[in-house]
Design a protein around this motif. Structure first.
Motif, PDB file in Angstrom:
ATOM      1  N   MET A   1       0.857  -1.198   0.000  1.00 24.70           N
ATOM      2  CA  MET A   1       0.000   0.000   0.000  1.00 24.70           C
ATOM      3  C   MET A   1       0.892   1.247   0.000  1.00 24.70           C
ATOM      4  SD  MET A   1      -3.007   1.100   2.694  1.00 24.70           S
ATOM      5  CE  MET A   1      -4.131  -0.220   2.258  1.00 24.70           C
ATOM      6  N   ASN A   2       0.548   2.225  -0.816  1.00 20.66           N
ATOM      7  CA  ASN A   2       1.315   3.465  -0.884  1.00 20.66           C
ATOM      8  C   ASN A   2       1.190   4.237   0.423  1.00 20.66           C
ATOM      9  OD1 ASN A   2       1.850   2.830  -3.605  1.00 20.66           O
ATOM     10  ND2 ASN A   2      -0.088   3.761  -4.223  1.00 20.66           N
ATOM     11  N   THR A   3       2.225   5.012   0.747  1.00 23.09           N
ATOM     12  CA  THR A   3       2.272   5.701   2.039  1.00 23.09           C
ATOM     13  C   THR A   3       2.434   7.203   1.856  1.00 23.09           C
ATOM     14  OG1 THR A   3       3.230   3.782   3.158  1.00 23.09           O
ATOM     15  CG2 THR A   3       3.544   5.930   4.205  1.00 23.09           C
ATOM     16  N   VAL A   4       1.627   7.943   2.616  1.00 19.80           N
ATOM     17  CA  VAL A   4       1.796   9.392   2.720  1.00 19.80           C
ATOM     18  C   VAL A   4       2.130   9.698   4.174  1.00 19.80           C
ATOM     19  CG1 VAL A   4       0.729  11.652   2.529  1.00 19.80           C
ATOM     20  CG2 VAL A   4       0.202   9.886   0.839  1.00 19.80           C
ATOM     21  N   GLN A   5       3.293  10.280   4.377  1.00 20.67           N
ATOM     22  CA  GLN A   5       3.753  10.646   5.719  1.00 20.67           C
ATOM     23  C   GLN A   5       3.485  12.138   5.904  1.00 20.67           C
ATOM     24  OE1 GLN A   5       7.170   8.447   7.938  1.00 20.67           O
ATOM     25  NE2 GLN A   5       8.097   9.993   6.638  1.00 20.67           N
ATOM     26  N   ILE A   6       2.519  12.466   6.741  1.00 22.88           N
ATOM     27  CA  ILE A   6       2.126  13.869   6.942  1.00 22.88           C
ATOM     28  C   ILE A   6       2.903  14.437   8.121  1.00 22.88           C
ATOM     29  CG2 ILE A   6       0.204  15.444   7.338  1.00 22.88           C
ATOM     30  CD1 ILE A   6      -1.657  13.275   6.254  1.00 22.88           C
ATOM     31  N   ILE A   7       3.682  15.492   7.849  1.00 20.24           N
ATOM     32  CA  ILE A   7       4.590  16.033   8.859  1.00 20.24           C
ATOM     33  C   ILE A   7       4.164  17.447   9.236  1.00 20.24           C
ATOM     34  CG2 ILE A   7       6.988  16.665   9.367  1.00 20.24           C
ATOM     35  CD1 ILE A   7       7.806  14.621   7.204  1.00 20.24           C
ATOM     36  N   GLY A   8       3.966  17.674  10.542  1.00 20.62           N
ATOM     37  CA  GLY A   8       3.686  19.010  11.053  1.00 20.62           C
ATOM     38  C   GLY A   8       4.988  19.756  11.281  1.00 20.62           C
ATOM     39  N   LEU A   9       5.140  20.934  10.656  1.00 21.95           N
ATOM     40  CA  LEU A   9       6.385  21.699  10.762  1.00 21.95           C
ATOM     41  C   LEU A   9       6.425  22.624  11.970  1.00 21.95           C
ATOM     42  CD1 LEU A   9       6.972  22.668   7.015  1.00 21.95           C
ATOM     43  CD2 LEU A   9       7.894  20.715   8.288  1.00 21.95           C
ATOM     44  N   GLU A  27      14.631  11.088   5.445  1.00 21.00           N
ATOM     45  CA  GLU A  27      14.528   9.709   4.958  1.00 21.00           C
ATOM     46  C   GLU A  27      14.913   9.574   3.490  1.00 21.00           C
ATOM     47  OE1 GLU A  27      10.938   7.512   5.660  1.00 21.00           O
ATOM     48  OE2 GLU A  27      10.729   8.273   7.704  1.00 21.00           O
ATOM     49  N   ASN A  28      15.147  10.686   2.845  1.00 23.23           N
ATOM     50  CA  ASN A  28      15.511  10.680   1.431  1.00 23.23           C
ATOM     51  C   ASN A  28      14.373  10.156   0.544  1.00 23.23           C
ATOM     52  OD1 ASN A  28      17.275  11.273  -0.681  1.00 23.23           O
ATOM     53  ND2 ASN A  28      18.093   9.177  -0.732  1.00 23.23           N
ATOM     54  N   ILE A  29      13.168  10.620   0.844  1.00 29.29           N
ATOM     55  CA  ILE A  29      12.015  10.308  -0.008  1.00 29.29           C
ATOM     56  C   ILE A  29      11.448  11.640  -0.518  1.00 29.29           C
ATOM     57  CG2 ILE A  29      11.450   8.156   1.197  1.00 29.29           C
ATOM     58  CD1 ILE A  29       9.233   9.648   2.674  1.00 29.29           C
ATOM     59  N   PRO A  30      10.686  11.626  -1.620  1.00 30.39           N
ATOM     60  CA  PRO A  30      10.135  12.879  -2.161  1.00 30.39           C
ATOM     61  C   PRO A  30       9.321  13.626  -1.102  1.00 30.39           C
ATOM     62  CG  PRO A  30       9.840  11.111  -3.725  1.00 30.39           C
ATOM     63  CD  PRO A  30      10.332  10.463  -2.466  1.00 30.39           C
ATOM     64  N   ILE A  70      -4.824  19.715  -4.550  1.00 31.06           N
ATOM     65  CA  ILE A  70      -3.637  19.296  -3.786  1.00 31.06           C
ATOM     66  C   ILE A  70      -3.792  17.851  -3.338  1.00 31.06           C
ATOM     67  CG2 ILE A  70      -2.328  19.636  -1.648  1.00 31.06           C
ATOM     68  CD1 ILE A  70      -2.803  22.623  -1.910  1.00 31.06           C
ATOM     69  N   THR A  71      -4.985  17.518  -2.830  1.00 31.05           N
ATOM     70  CA  THR A  71      -5.248  16.153  -2.359  1.00 31.05           C
ATOM     71  C   THR A  71      -5.108  15.148  -3.506  1.00 31.05           C
ATOM     72  OG1 THR A  71      -6.813  17.032  -0.722  1.00 31.05           O
ATOM     73  CG2 THR A  71      -6.896  14.673  -1.165  1.00 31.05           C
ATOM     74  N   ASP A  72      -5.722  15.471  -4.640  1.00 31.05           N
ATOM     75  CA  ASP A  72      -5.616  14.582  -5.802  1.00 31.05           C
ATOM     76  C   ASP A  72      -4.155  14.399  -6.218  1.00 31.05           C
ATOM     77  OD1 ASP A  72      -8.350  14.409  -5.827  1.00 31.05           O
ATOM     78  OD2 ASP A  72      -8.637  15.837  -7.469  1.00 31.05           O
ATOM     79  N   ASN A  73      -3.402  15.496  -6.173  1.00 31.82           N
ATOM     80  CA  ASN A  73      -1.994  15.452  -6.568  1.00 31.82           C
ATOM     81  C   ASN A  73      -1.176  14.579  -5.629  1.00 31.82           C
ATOM     82  OD1 ASN A  73       0.843  17.190  -7.157  1.00 31.82           O
ATOM     83  ND2 ASN A  73      -0.589  16.974  -8.859  1.00 31.82           N
ATOM     84  N   ILE A  74      -1.459  14.669  -4.345  1.00 35.78           N
ATOM     85  CA  ILE A  74      -0.748  13.857  -3.349  1.00 35.78           C
ATOM     86  C   ILE A  74      -1.018  12.378  -3.584  1.00 35.78           C
ATOM     87  CG2 ILE A  74      -0.722  13.234  -0.887  1.00 35.78           C
ATOM     88  CD1 ILE A  74      -1.027  16.235  -0.289  1.00 35.78           C
ATOM     89  N   ILE A  75      -2.257  12.036  -3.880  1.00 37.68           N
ATOM     90  CA  ILE A  75      -2.608  10.636  -4.147  1.00 37.68           C
ATOM     91  C   ILE A  75      -1.826  10.121  -5.353  1.00 37.68           C
ATOM     92  CG2 ILE A  75      -4.458   9.071  -4.817  1.00 37.68           C
ATOM     93  CD1 ILE A  75      -4.572  10.027  -1.901  1.00 37.68           C
ATOM     94  N   HIS A  80       3.006   7.091  -7.597  1.00 37.29           N
ATOM     95  CA  HIS A  80       4.213   7.099  -8.420  1.00 37.29           C
ATOM     96  C   HIS A  80       5.473   6.774  -7.609  1.00 37.29           C
ATOM     97  CE1 HIS A  80       6.843   8.226 -11.722  1.00 37.29           C
ATOM     98  NE2 HIS A  80       7.515   9.023 -10.884  1.00 37.29           N
ATOM     99  N   HIS A  81       5.581   7.380  -6.393  1.00 40.54           N
ATOM    100  CA  HIS A  81       6.801   7.234  -5.586  1.00 40.54           C
ATOM    101  C   HIS A  81       6.685   6.174  -4.489  1.00 40.54           C
ATOM    102  CE1 HIS A  81       8.670  10.787  -7.390  1.00 40.54           C
ATOM    103  NE2 HIS A  81       7.527  11.455  -7.210  1.00 40.54           N
ATOM    104  N   LYS A  82       5.494   5.633  -4.281  1.00 39.99           N
ATOM    105  CA  LYS A  82       5.210   4.625  -3.251  1.00 39.99           C
ATOM    106  C   LYS A  82       5.171   5.223  -1.840  1.00 39.99           C
ATOM    107  CE  LYS A  82       5.068   1.629  -6.491  1.00 39.99           C
ATOM    108  NZ  LYS A  82       3.733   1.241  -7.014  1.00 39.99           N
ATOM    109  N   LYS A  83       6.112   6.126  -1.529  1.00 40.10           N
ATOM    110  CA  LYS A  83       6.093   6.777  -0.218  1.00 40.10           C
ATOM    111  C   LYS A  83       6.575   8.212  -0.385  1.00 40.10           C
ATOM    112  CE  LYS A  83       7.663   6.400   4.591  1.00 40.10           C
ATOM    113  NZ  LYS A  83       8.471   5.638   5.575  1.00 40.10           N
TER     114      LYS A  83
END
Length: 480
Positions: A1-9, A27-30, A70-75, A80-83
């Motif tokens: 399953m693809n992963t989106v890591q949501i980070i609070g700055l 982590e060297n991910i996009p 933005i949401t569609d783009n993140i999906i 594409h990048h898996k994570k």
């Protein structure tokens, strides 16, 4: 399953970034960020390649479109990048609509990891200096309306993006608060706090996602604005051990007549086109509702929330043409939809049930009007007003006949039939019989007052002919 890591700055410098967030960013991910307008982004970009979605804010006209894209783009990026990392200002849990959409719409399709940060909200509260954390209301500037604000709490309105948003919020606030109310304009990132009168709220030079408005609760000793909670408390105090002796004695039955009287006073204010009086009389009528709610609460049978819940449920159920899938094209269709929904809700299974459902506590004229109207809905009616007029003539002759015999019981019956026939004609010509009769009563009082004011002696000493002359004179001078 693809992963989106949501980070609070976080809500400040890079020193406020959590260790977990820092590690995730390395982590060297996009890595993608909602907007570069955050003070730590330039520092992060020295070591991390970050792409922002700022172009979406320029490309689309509404915020709904922006966040949807933005949401569609993140999906798509996660596929594409898996994570990937998606970074947002403050805390992802407070105010980030993209995070909300991802959690609500895609939680079963992608793996979502949230790494929290210090929220703008926490920092806003600290900057405001407000310490009573038990009475804070948080409102999204995109969703708040004039019914959202609570004068007994501190209201925090989040993320005032631009002058147009500030103006919209100002107008909504002015529906509740006096124009001169002090509002704190807080820039969370710049850590600036400015006191501004409400009417000047949209006159600032700078607004943005870090702009928050705060309105302090109105001190009970300086009340100029109240809400329904204040009224509920007032009535509870009046009924309490240290309250008003008169209020403490009352029951549903003892103040029953007050409800009727207050309702008629509301109608008088409407008829007189007196807005100030209408405000006062509607308040008096509302007080009756709240008082009965307090009595119900004390008895343990119901409270004000039960009344509200029942009313709102009724409005939703009886307006399927607004809240459901029923289509109507005009007011008549809407009324038919209402009546149909009402019959279902009240289990009115026969036409007679519908007649019996008209409250007996209504005035006889109003009850007659409603019953005749419901009977007419199934075709039990004259084809036109002429039939109603002929019926009045018939009933009048029958009454006169019984009057000559002076049979009181039969006279009463025939008089009732005559009144019922008159109401029927009123219905045909769209006259409310109660309103018409009240106008005549008021006209009678005004003309009688004219007689008394212009009489040269006490009315008891005048002949009927003398009084009648002044009565006719009053028609000319009063114009009624």
């Amino acid at each position: 399953m693809n992963t989106v890591q949501i980070i609070g700055l976080g809500a400040g410098s890079i020193d406020d970034l959590t260790v977990k967030a820092y590690n995730a960013l390395n982590e060297n991910i996009p890595t993608f960020i909602r907007t570069e307008r955050h003070p730590i982004v330039n520092e992060l970009k020295k070591n991390i390649k970050i792409k922002s979605f700022d172009i979406f804010f320029e490309k689309f006209e509404t915020f709904d479109e922006v966040y949807e894209k933005i949401t569609d783009n993140i999906i798509e990026l996660s596929k594409h990048h898996k994570k990937i990392n998606y970074c947002t200002a403050g805390s992802p849990y407070y105010g980030d609509i993209v995070t909300k959409k991802l959690l609500n719409e895609y939680k079963d399709d992608i793996n979502i990891i949230i790494i929290d940060g210090i929220s703008f909200l926490d920092k806003c509260i600290k900057l405001s200096g407000y310490s009573d954390y038990k009475s804070i209301k948080i409102l999204d500037c995109l969703e708040a309306d004039e019914y959202s604000f609570d004068v007994n709490s501190m209201n925090i309105i989040t993320q005032i993006y631009d002058e147009e948003m500030a103006s919209s919020v100002k107008l909504k606030l002015m529906e509740t608060y006096p124009d001169s109310t002090t509002v704190l304009n807080i820039d969370v990132l710049d850590e600036k706090v400015k006191n501004i009168p409400l009417y000047m709220l949209d006159q600032e030079k700078k607004y943005g996602f870090s702009t928050y408005f705060c309105i302090m609760p109105i001190d009970i000793s300086k009340k100029t604005v109240y809400n329904i909670d204040n009224l509920l408390r007032i009535v509870k105090i009046l009924r309490g051990p240290d309250g008003c002796p008169w209020d403490m004695k009352q029951t549903h039955q003892s103040i029953r007549q007050h409800v009727i009287e207050e309702a008629y006073e509301v109608v008088d204010a409407i008829d007189n086109d007196d807005v100030d009086n209408l405000i006062e009389e509607l308040g008096d009528l509302l007080f009756q509702v709240v008082f009965h709610a307090e009595l119900g609460s004390e008895d343990g049978y119901f409270n004000f929330n039960d009344i509200l819940n029942n009313l709102c449920n009724k409005m939703y159920f009886r307006h399927p043409h607004v809240f459901g899938d029923i289509k109507v094209s005009n007011a008549d269709d809407a009324l038919k939809s209402w009546e149909s929904s009402k019959a279902k809700q009240k289990n009115l299974n026969t036409y007679t049930d519908n007649l019996k459902d008209v409250p007996k506590s209504l005035s006889s004229l109003s009850r007659s009007y409603k019953i005749q109207k419901r009977a007419a809905e199934v075709g039990f009616d004259w084809p036109d007003a002429e039939g109603a007029i002929e019926k009045i003539k018939e009933e009048l002759l029958e009454f006169i006949e019984e009057y000559k015999k002076y049979d009181s019981d039969r006279m009463e019956n025939e008089f009732g039939d005559l009144l019922f026939a008159l109401v029927n004609l009123a219905r045909f010509v769209n006259i409310n019989p109660d309103v018409a009769l009240n106008k005549t009563i008021n006209k009678f009082i005004n003309r009688f007052e004219y007689i008394e004011k212009h009489a040269e002696k006490d009315l008891k000493q005048m002949t009927l002919k003398e009084m009648d002359e002044l009565w006719e004179e009053s028609k000319f001078h009063l114009g009624i």
